[in-house]
Design a protein around this motif. Structure first.
Motif, short mmCIF file in Angstrom:
data_model
loop_
_atom_site.label_atom_id
_atom_site.label_comp_id
_atom_site.label_asym_id
_atom_site.label_seq_id
_atom_site.Cartn_x
_atom_site.Cartn_y
_atom_site.Cartn_z
N TYR A 71 0.84 -1.20 0.00
CA TYR A 71 0.00 0.00 0.00
C TYR A 71 0.88 1.25 0.00
N VAL A 72 0.49 2.23 -0.81
CA VAL A 72 1.23 3.49 -0.90
C VAL A 72 1.00 4.27 0.39
N ALA A 73 2.08 4.53 1.10
CA ALA A 73 1.97 5.24 2.38
C ALA A 73 2.14 6.74 2.23
N GLU A 74 2.91 7.16 1.21
CA GLU A 74 3.19 8.59 1.08
C GLU A 74 3.53 8.90 -0.37
N VAL A 75 2.98 10.01 -0.86
CA VAL A 75 3.28 10.51 -2.21
C VAL A 75 3.89 11.88 -2.06
N LEU A 76 5.09 12.07 -2.59
CA LEU A 76 5.84 13.30 -2.36
C LEU A 76 5.95 14.18 -3.59
N VAL A 77 5.30 13.84 -4.69
CA VAL A 77 5.37 14.65 -5.90
C VAL A 77 3.97 14.91 -6.41
N ALA A 78 3.83 16.00 -7.18
CA ALA A 78 2.56 16.36 -7.80
C ALA A 78 2.69 16.28 -9.31
N ASP A 79 1.58 16.43 -9.99
CA ASP A 79 1.59 16.41 -11.44
C ASP A 79 2.45 17.56 -11.97
N ASN A 80 3.22 17.24 -13.02
CA ASN A 80 4.03 18.23 -13.73
C ASN A 80 5.10 18.87 -12.85
N GLN A 81 5.48 18.21 -11.77
CA GLN A 81 6.52 18.73 -10.88
C GLN A 81 7.89 18.32 -11.40
N ARG A 82 8.83 19.23 -11.33
CA ARG A 82 10.20 18.93 -11.75
C ARG A 82 10.94 18.28 -10.59
N VAL A 83 11.66 17.21 -10.90
CA VAL A 83 12.40 16.46 -9.88
C VAL A 83 13.84 16.29 -10.36
N ALA A 85 17.45 13.78 -10.09
CA ALA A 85 17.80 12.37 -9.97
C ALA A 85 18.04 12.02 -8.50
N GLY A 86 17.38 10.97 -8.04
CA GLY A 86 17.52 10.55 -6.65
C GLY A 86 16.46 11.08 -5.71
N ASP A 87 15.62 12.00 -6.17
CA ASP A 87 14.56 12.52 -5.31
C ASP A 87 13.55 11.42 -4.99
N VAL A 88 13.03 11.44 -3.77
CA VAL A 88 12.02 10.46 -3.36
C VAL A 88 10.68 10.85 -3.96
N LEU A 89 10.06 9.91 -4.67
CA LEU A 89 8.77 10.16 -5.31
C LEU A 89 7.62 9.68 -4.44
N ALA A 90 7.77 8.51 -3.85
CA ALA A 90 6.70 7.94 -3.03
C ALA A 90 7.30 6.87 -2.12
N ARG A 91 6.52 6.47 -1.12
CA ARG A 91 6.93 5.41 -0.21
C ARG A 91 5.80 4.41 -0.07
N VAL A 241 10.94 2.52 -1.17
CA VAL A 241 11.14 3.95 -1.44
C VAL A 241 11.36 4.11 -2.95
N LEU A 242 10.44 4.79 -3.61
CA LEU A 242 10.53 5.01 -5.05
C LEU A 242 11.27 6.32 -5.29
N ARG A 243 12.38 6.25 -6.03
CA ARG A 243 13.20 7.42 -6.32
C ARG A 243 13.24 7.70 -7.82
N ALA A 244 13.51 8.94 -8.15
CA ALA A 244 13.60 9.34 -9.56
C ALA A 244 14.92 8.87 -10.12
N PRO A 245 14.92 8.06 -11.17
CA PRO A 245 16.18 7.60 -11.75
C PRO A 245 16.91 8.67 -12.54
N GLY A 248 13.87 15.34 -14.44
CA GLY A 248 12.84 15.58 -15.43
C GLY A 248 11.58 16.11 -14.79
N VAL A 249 10.47 15.93 -15.50
CA VAL A 249 9.16 16.42 -15.07
C VAL A 249 8.24 15.22 -14.87
N VAL A 250 7.48 15.25 -13.77
CA VAL A 250 6.55 14.16 -13.46
C VAL A 250 5.34 14.26 -14.37
#
Length: 374
Positions: A71-83, A85-91, A241-245, A248-250
């Motif tokens: 189950y997704v416990a946390e979402v740390l990004v929004a639509d069209n957000q710039r991230v 490399a290595g930023d946490v996207l969700a947990r 922990v899902l990270r941005a590889p 770019g833009v979400v």
């Protein structure tokens, strides 16, 4: 009085309209000049330009999918957000995976203890073997002493027999000597038997050591398996922990808090800034095209703004060959159709609005084939 006629001249001389012949000559001359300029441009520039409007902006879009379910416990990004490399996207909820790590650590500790027990058993058998060799040495000395006692008792008995025949000693002394001789012989037999038993113990200890070594190898293999299971458990915990590889833009974000994410389910996409152009040229156009040649990229979305780029690579086959059902020209009636060859064009960095290119945009590309191949 004589009247005198006065002739007045016009202030301006009327212009004569050009004749039809003059118009034809002027128009023909102008057309000839335009034709000569066009021909000169075509000879020097135009015939080297290869263009197509079958071109689109592309990017290496990365689809983010979970490697573990939960189950997704946390979402740390929004639509069209710039991230970055290595930023946490969700947990993903990691409680179960944390317990598995603790469980795997306990199995590793038990396996390590088992290895220590097996190693101690081998060391104990080695000490027993050393002790057994010492006992054998002592028994060899005992056998030597018993042999000496038996020899002495035998000689004494022989003397007593001789003296008894000569009637020099008593029968009692003969009996005592005989008993001592038999006792010494018996002691020698016991010493030799004990020595043989101690020597026979060495192969038994060697066999036990071989079994202990096999058990140690088995325990070490179990330890390796336990350590591998621990590594997998820790990896699974890290995958929560899902990270941005890449930067770019979400886009195409579908994950929400509380959502159950299956392994491999697309949750969102990262669109990198490193965009390029795929131009599908006719196979009759790509003959003079080479890697490194300059190209103009006219972007429809930017009102015809032209960006600079260069030819980066060529596709290994036509687009039809990569289709789900590639054509089979060996069957049925044949109609020759000019194929399209994808050409990858890299946008030169540092240009205005180049960072605003988005995958899917339509462009018109023109390659200058006068450029030398790199």
């Amino acid at each position: 009085m004589t009247d005198t006629a006065v002739q007045t001249l016009p202030l301006t001389t009327p212009m004569r309209r050009p004749t039809r012949r003059q118009l034809l000559i002027g128009g023909g001359g102008l057309a000839l000049i335009v034709l000569l300029m066009f021909g000169l441009h075509w000879l020097t520039v135009g015939r080297y330009m290869v263009g197509t409007d079958n071109a689109y902006v592309r990017a290496d879009v990365v689809t983010i999918t979970p490697r573990v379910a939960g189950y997704v416990a946390e979402v740390l990004v929004a639509d069209n957000q710039r991230v970055r490399a290595g930023d946490v996207l969700a947990r993903i909820d990691d409680r179960d995976y944390s317990v598995k790590v603790v469980q795997a650590e306990g199995i590793v500790a038990a396996a390590q203890a088992e290895v220590a027990v097996r190693e101690a058993r081998i060391a104990n058998l080695g000490a027993q073997s050393h002790q057994q060799r010492s006992l054998i040495t002592g028994n060899v000395a005992g056998v030597t002493a018993s042999e000496a006692d038996a020899r002495h008792a035998g000689l004494e008995y022989s003397r007593q027999v001789l003296l008894t025949r000569q009637e020099v000693t008593s029968a009692q002394n003969l009996e005592t000597a005989e008993a001592d001789a038999k006792k010494a012989s018996a002691g020698l037999a016991v010493a030799r038997a004990s020595l043989a038993a101690q020597r026979d113990r060495l192969p038994v200890l060697a066999t036990e050591r071989q079994a202990a070594v096999a058990d140690l190898d088995k325990a070490r293999a179990a330890l390796v398996q336990a350590q591998a299971a621990l590594t997998l458990a820790r990896n699974a915990l890290g995958y929560t922990v899902l990270r941005a590889p890449t930067a770019g833009v979400v886009g195409q974000r579908s994950l929400r808090v509380g959502q159950y994410a299956e392994v491999g389910t697309p949750l969102l996409a990262i669109v990198p800034d490193d965009a390029y152009v795929i131009a599908n040229y006719k196979e009759t156009q790509v003959g003079p095209v080479h890697r490194g040649q300059p190209a103009d990229i006219e972007v429809d979305a930017f009102g015809g703004l032209v960006l600079n780029g260069h030819v980066e690579s060529f596709a290994p086959a036509s687009g039809a060959q990569f289709a789900l059902l590639p054509p089979d020209n060996a069957t049925g009636n044949f109609t020759k159709i000019v194929q399209r060859m994808p050409v990858r064009i890299r946008v030169d960095p540092g240009q205005a609005r180049a960072a605003e290119l988005r995958p899917g945009m339509s462009v018109v590309t023109t390659i200058d084939t006068r450029g030398a191949a790199r």
